[in-house]
Scaffold this active site. Sequence first.
Site, PDB file in Angstrom:
ATOM      1  N   PHE A 133      -1.080  80.152  14.952  1.00  0.00           N
ATOM      2  CA  PHE A 133      -0.633  81.391  15.409  1.00  0.00           C
ATOM      3  C   PHE A 133       0.014  81.176  16.848  1.00  0.00           C
ATOM      4  CE2 PHE A 133      -0.816  85.523  17.284  1.00  0.00           C
ATOM      5  CZ  PHE A 133      -0.085  86.235  16.460  1.00  0.00           C
ATOM      6  N   ASP A 218      -1.373  74.956  22.496  1.00  0.00           N
ATOM      7  CA  ASP A 218      -1.168  76.385  22.618  1.00  0.00           C
ATOM      8  C   ASP A 218      -3.041  76.779  22.954  1.00  0.00           C
ATOM      9  OD1 ASP A 218      -1.804  79.189  22.266  1.00  0.00           O
ATOM     10  OD2 ASP A 218      -0.443  79.090  20.585  1.00  0.00           O
ATOM     11  N   LYS A 247      -4.412  85.355  26.965  1.00  0.00           N
ATOM     12  CA  LYS A 247      -5.568  86.413  26.712  1.00  0.00           C
ATOM     13  C   LYS A 247      -6.458  86.223  27.840  1.00  0.00           C
ATOM     14  CE  LYS A 247      -5.367  86.766  21.877  1.00  0.00           C
ATOM     15  NZ  LYS A 247      -4.486  85.664  21.170  1.00  0.00           N
TER      16      LYS A 247
HETATM   17  C1  PLP Z   1      -3.004  85.699  20.907  1.00  0.00           C
HETATM   18  C2  PLP Z   1      -2.239  84.437  20.630  1.00  0.00           C
HETATM   19  C3  PLP Z   1      -1.039  84.232  21.066  1.00  0.00           C
HETATM   20  C4  PLP Z   1      -0.133  85.361  21.257  1.00  0.00           C
HETATM   21  O1  PLP Z   1      -0.421  85.958  22.578  1.00  0.00           O
HETATM   22  P1  PLP Z   1       0.235  87.320  22.956  1.00  0.00           P
HETATM   23  O2  PLP Z   1      -0.438  87.654  24.303  1.00  0.00           O
HETATM   24  O3  PLP Z   1      -0.284  88.401  21.834  1.00  0.00           O
HETATM   25  O4  PLP Z   1       1.580  87.294  22.925  1.00  0.00           O
HETATM   26  C5  PLP Z   1      -0.367  82.926  20.954  1.00  0.00           C
HETATM   27  N1  PLP Z   1      -1.456  81.811  20.582  1.00  0.00           N
HETATM   28  C6  PLP Z   1      -2.613  81.948  20.230  1.00  0.00           C
HETATM   29  C7  PLP Z   1      -3.388  80.688  20.040  1.00  0.00           C
HETATM   30  C8  PLP Z   1      -3.049  83.310  20.206  1.00  0.00           C
HETATM   31  O5  PLP Z   1      -4.359  83.392  19.827  1.00  0.00           O
END
Ligand code: PLP
Length: 392
Positions: A133, A218, A247
């Site tokens: 994700f 990520d 986050k």
């Molecule tokens: C939550 C999340 C995102 C997206 O972050 P947003 O601030 O909602 O755009 C991207 N990568 C990972 C691994 C996430 O958990």
Amino acid sequence: MSPATEELFSRYVVPNYGRFPVSIERGEGSQVWDDQGRRYLDFFPGWGCNLLGHCPPPVVEAVQEQVAQLIHVPNTWHFESQGQWAKLLSERSFGGQAFFCNSGAEANEAAIKLVRLHAPKKRYKIITFQGGFHGRTFGAVSATAQPKYHEGLGPMLPGFLYAPFGDLDAVRELIDEETAGILVEPIQGEGGIRLPPEGFLQGLRDLADQHELLLVFDEVQTGCGRTGEWFAYQNLGVTPDVMTLAKSLCGGIAGGALLTTSEIAPSLRPGMHAATFGGNPIAARAGIATIEMIEKQGLLQRAKDLGETFRKKLGPLANELDLVKELRVAGLMIGLELVVDGAPVVTACMEKGLLVNCTQGNVVRLLPAMTLTNKELQEGCEILIDVLRSIG
Ligand SMILES: *Cc1c(COP(=O)(O)O)cnc(C)c1O
């Protein structure tokens, strides 16, 4: 929830979220209160953004001071706190440079552009992983190898190739002369707290080196202390070329960042990318206060210890209850995989005053705060265990 609030939402707010019929008014540490005065213990504060708990005092103080002094200046000027923040992040990671933005998706967009800009001509493909994700903007969602997030949106941004998470042979087969990078969550979060198989990340590092690809981690969910180290890659012993953060980066204030080495950073050259609010004075002060609070209060160690306590409390459930398949823990990323739908567990916990999440349909996900007390941990685990036992 008051009928007036319900009315406001149903008339004026786009219904793109599944929302609980609860209106939250106030938060402190691992507790929140709704507009009826009901208290909830929060094992999923701020969807992982509130790693320091709700309204951590040093962050509140820094933001209050900053907001009265200077709210925003464009990135055509300098201001000290953004530079200081970049330095603190650099010193705690692999010593590179930071680009600041406002969210995880934006950080990944920057990473996607950087990978393409850095690659020799004709190379543009990026390999990502099933169950991953990366966010909801078009680049980030194209990188997200989950068909449910693509439905009705097509065509997606071209150039992403998807491999099963953990399958090095599949990655090897996908690499060709047009491949520019690999983008991976070191631990899949939304995908169900999936830990990388032994040797997988090192294998990706080796393939990236061999084929001159950029390896992007990520760490939007795993980063900033969540796993008990500053960044999950430090737990896992494999260093990326580029890392994305958001986050919990700013203690609950919106903020995102991309970190990369000073050799790669100039590829994101002036004019090619920007974020108007990126690294703004409030985010910068909140980001600095977040790092300082974690260090002053020894919260990285606390995250590890809490993770182990969760493991001791919840681990035995896999043997005790048929509906619990497996517990996966990495510091304060906790996934309890069930063999049944997890939504009723979330609802039943909420009715008993505990907030948890369910992802991928059957993984109860906890992303608790580092400031959780032992008593709160005990209280919340008791509720969760009772709920699971009552279901069977
Ligand atoms: C939550 C999340 C995102 C997206 O972050 P947003 O601030 O909602 O755009 C991207 N990568 C990972 C691994 C996430 O958990």
